[in-house]
Design a protein around this motif. Structure first.
Motif, PDB file in Angstrom:
ATOM      1  N   ASN A  27       9.858  36.319 -14.526  1.00  0.00           N
ATOM      2  CA  ASN A  27      11.059  36.525 -15.322  1.00  0.00           C
ATOM      3  C   ASN A  27      10.723  37.166 -16.658  1.00  0.00           C
ATOM      4  N   CYS A  28      11.710  37.804 -17.220  1.00  0.00           N
ATOM      5  CA  CYS A  28      11.615  38.382 -18.554  1.00  0.00           C
ATOM      6  C   CYS A  28      12.560  37.581 -19.430  1.00  0.00           C
ATOM      7  N   CYS A  29      11.994  36.834 -20.374  1.00  0.00           N
ATOM      8  CA  CYS A  29      12.790  35.942 -21.215  1.00  0.00           C
ATOM      9  C   CYS A  29      13.004  36.580 -22.589  1.00  0.00           C
ATOM     10  N   HIS A  30      14.266  36.655 -22.983  1.00  0.00           N
ATOM     11  CA  HIS A  30      14.640  37.277 -24.247  1.00  0.00           C
ATOM     12  C   HIS A  30      14.997  36.251 -25.322  1.00  0.00           C
ATOM     13  N   VAL A 114      13.954  39.164 -12.817  1.00  0.00           N
ATOM     14  CA  VAL A 114      15.186  38.685 -13.440  1.00  0.00           C
ATOM     15  C   VAL A 114      14.979  38.641 -14.954  1.00  0.00           C
ATOM     16  N   HIS A 115      16.060  38.880 -15.691  1.00  0.00           N
ATOM     17  CA  HIS A 115      16.055  38.760 -17.152  1.00  0.00           C
ATOM     18  C   HIS A 115      16.891  37.543 -17.510  1.00  0.00           C
ATOM     19  N   ILE A 116      16.353  36.711 -18.419  1.00  0.00           N
ATOM     20  CA  ILE A 116      17.041  35.477 -18.798  1.00  0.00           C
ATOM     21  C   ILE A 116      17.210  35.397 -20.319  1.00  0.00           C
ATOM     22  N   TRP A 124      17.998  47.255 -28.631  1.00  0.00           N
ATOM     23  CA  TRP A 124      17.324  48.446 -28.114  1.00  0.00           C
ATOM     24  C   TRP A 124      16.667  48.247 -26.757  1.00  0.00           C
ATOM     25  N   VAL A 125      16.646  47.020 -26.238  1.00  0.00           N
ATOM     26  CA  VAL A 125      16.103  46.782 -24.893  1.00  0.00           C
ATOM     27  C   VAL A 125      17.208  47.030 -23.877  1.00  0.00           C
ATOM     28  N   ALA A 126      16.927  47.903 -22.921  1.00  0.00           N
ATOM     29  CA  ALA A 126      17.891  48.216 -21.866  1.00  0.00           C
ATOM     30  C   ALA A 126      17.455  47.547 -20.562  1.00  0.00           C
ATOM     31  N   ILE A 127      18.346  46.772 -19.983  1.00  0.00           N
ATOM     32  CA  ILE A 127      18.077  46.128 -18.699  1.00  0.00           C
ATOM     33  C   ILE A 127      18.706  47.004 -17.618  1.00  0.00           C
ATOM     34  N   PRO A 128      17.946  47.376 -16.595  1.00  0.00           N
ATOM     35  CA  PRO A 128      18.525  48.200 -15.529  1.00  0.00           C
ATOM     36  C   PRO A 128      19.760  47.532 -14.913  1.00  0.00           C
ATOM     37  N   ASP A 129      20.743  48.346 -14.554  1.00  0.00           N
ATOM     38  CA  ASP A 129      22.000  47.831 -13.997  1.00  0.00           C
ATOM     39  C   ASP A 129      21.792  47.016 -12.726  1.00  0.00           C
ATOM     40  N   ASP A 130      20.772  47.348 -11.933  1.00  0.00           N
ATOM     41  CA  ASP A 130      20.554  46.647 -10.666  1.00  0.00           C
ATOM     42  C   ASP A 130      19.657  45.412 -10.809  1.00  0.00           C
ATOM     43  N   MET A 131      19.280  45.063 -12.039  1.00  0.00           N
ATOM     44  CA  MET A 131      18.404  43.918 -12.296  1.00  0.00           C
ATOM     45  C   MET A 131      19.252  42.686 -12.604  1.00  0.00           C
ATOM     46  N   PRO A 132      19.028  41.572 -11.886  1.00  0.00           N
ATOM     47  CA  PRO A 132      19.763  40.347 -12.228  1.00  0.00           C
ATOM     48  C   PRO A 132      19.465  39.933 -13.672  1.00  0.00           C
ATOM     49  N   SER A 133      20.495  39.555 -14.398  1.00  0.00           N
ATOM     50  CA  SER A 133      20.304  39.087 -15.767  1.00  0.00           C
ATOM     51  C   SER A 133      21.332  38.000 -16.069  1.00  0.00           C
ATOM     52  N   TYR A 134      20.912  37.070 -16.935  1.00  0.00           N
ATOM     53  CA  TYR A 134      21.737  35.904 -17.237  1.00  0.00           C
ATOM     54  C   TYR A 134      21.682  35.625 -18.733  1.00  0.00           C
ATOM     55  N   GLU A 135      22.817  35.192 -19.269  1.00  0.00           N
ATOM     56  CA  GLU A 135      22.886  34.868 -20.685  1.00  0.00           C
ATOM     57  C   GLU A 135      21.973  33.702 -21.042  1.00  0.00           C
ATOM     58  N   GLY A 140      21.262  27.322 -10.590  1.00  0.00           N
ATOM     59  CA  GLY A 140      20.593  26.914  -9.356  1.00  0.00           C
ATOM     60  C   GLY A 140      21.085  27.622  -8.117  1.00  0.00           C
ATOM     61  N   ARG A 141      22.373  27.880  -8.049  1.00  0.00           N
ATOM     62  CA  ARG A 141      22.929  28.537  -6.856  1.00  0.00           C
ATOM     63  C   ARG A 141      22.430  29.978  -6.707  1.00  0.00           C
ATOM     64  N   GLU A 142      21.928  30.573  -7.789  1.00  0.00           N
ATOM     65  CA  GLU A 142      21.445  31.954  -7.769  1.00  0.00           C
ATOM     66  C   GLU A 142      19.964  32.066  -7.380  1.00  0.00           C
ATOM     67  N   ILE A 143      19.254  30.952  -7.409  1.00  0.00           N
ATOM     68  CA  ILE A 143      17.802  30.977  -7.209  1.00  0.00           C
ATOM     69  C   ILE A 143      17.389  31.615  -5.885  1.00  0.00           C
ATOM     70  N   PRO A 144      17.983  31.290  -4.736  1.00  0.00           N
ATOM     71  CA  PRO A 144      17.556  31.953  -3.492  1.00  0.00           C
ATOM     72  C   PRO A 144      17.723  33.474  -3.526  1.00  0.00           C
ATOM     73  N   ALA A 145      18.785  33.957  -4.148  1.00  0.00           N
ATOM     74  CA  ALA A 145      18.995  35.406  -4.225  1.00  0.00           C
ATOM     75  C   ALA A 145      17.961  36.071  -5.116  1.00  0.00           C
ATOM     76  N   ILE A 146      17.552  35.402  -6.180  1.00  0.00           N
ATOM     77  CA  ILE A 146      16.573  35.958  -7.116  1.00  0.00           C
ATOM     78  C   ILE A 146      15.159  35.887  -6.548  1.00  0.00           C
ATOM     79  N   MET A 147      14.792  34.733  -5.995  1.00  0.00           N
ATOM     80  CA  MET A 147      13.418  34.468  -5.586  1.00  0.00           C
ATOM     81  C   MET A 147      13.154  34.684  -4.106  1.00  0.00           C
TER      82      MET A 147
END
Length: 162
Positions: A27-30, A114-116, A124-135, A140-147
């Motif tokens: 993950n990429c943590c911001h 994933v970006h968290i 100035w950091v741009a996250i690609p549109d197709d990359m999952p990202s979360y505020e 938990g319900r998203e974990i299977p799709a991400i991993m």
């Protein structure tokens, strides 16, 4: 992305380690803490089980830090140069290590999945549109799709939920 067998270490060379298994997720943590602790805009973390890290040289020293969750974090750093090599986020339990991708000899081998904590992302950091990202952290319900299903099960076991 194959990371098993990849080596890394601190800036001065006193600490060396090898990753012995494929990560559960990268993950990429911001969050502001990652920004402060790394001195940059984010931290890329490779999540592996504790036995997937072999220390080849040195003894990373634990440093305790508070976290917004209240659970705290132990950041392992070189005692000589202070480079952060991995952390334990206590909210996730003791079953995972968050290895800093920047500490690898070849950080180009790592691509975040994933970006968290993007509410703290610098503009100035741009996250690609197709990359999952979360505020915040991913739900938990998203974990299977991400991993993927297998890594989601590994994650659940590592954090004591499976």
């Amino acid at each position: 992305m194959s990371l098993s067998g990849k080596e890394g270490g601190c800036d001065c060379g006193a600490v060396r380690f090898r990753i012995e298994a494929e990560p559960v997720v990268v993950n990429c943590c911001h969050c502001r803490q990652c920004q402060r602790q790394t001195g940059t805009a984010f931290a890329v973390n490779i999540l592996v089980k504790p036995d997937a890290i072999t220390v080849l040289q040195g003894d990373p020293a634990p440093h305790e830090h508070p976290t917004p969750s209240g659970a705290g974090q132990t950041n392992f750093r070189c005692s000589d140069c202070g480079t952060s090599v991995w952390s334990i986020y206590h909210a996730a339990g003791d079953g995972l290590r968050f290895v800093r991708a920047g500490a690898l000899d070849d950080p180009h081998a790592v691509t975040p999945q994933v970006h968290i904590h993007t509410t703290d992302k610098v503009d100035w950091v741009a996250i690609p549109d197709d990359m999952p990202s979360y505020e915040g952290f991913y739900p938990g319900r998203e974990i299977p799709a991400i991993m993927g299903e297998d890594n989601a099960k590994r994650f659940a076991r590592a954090v004591g939920r499976g």
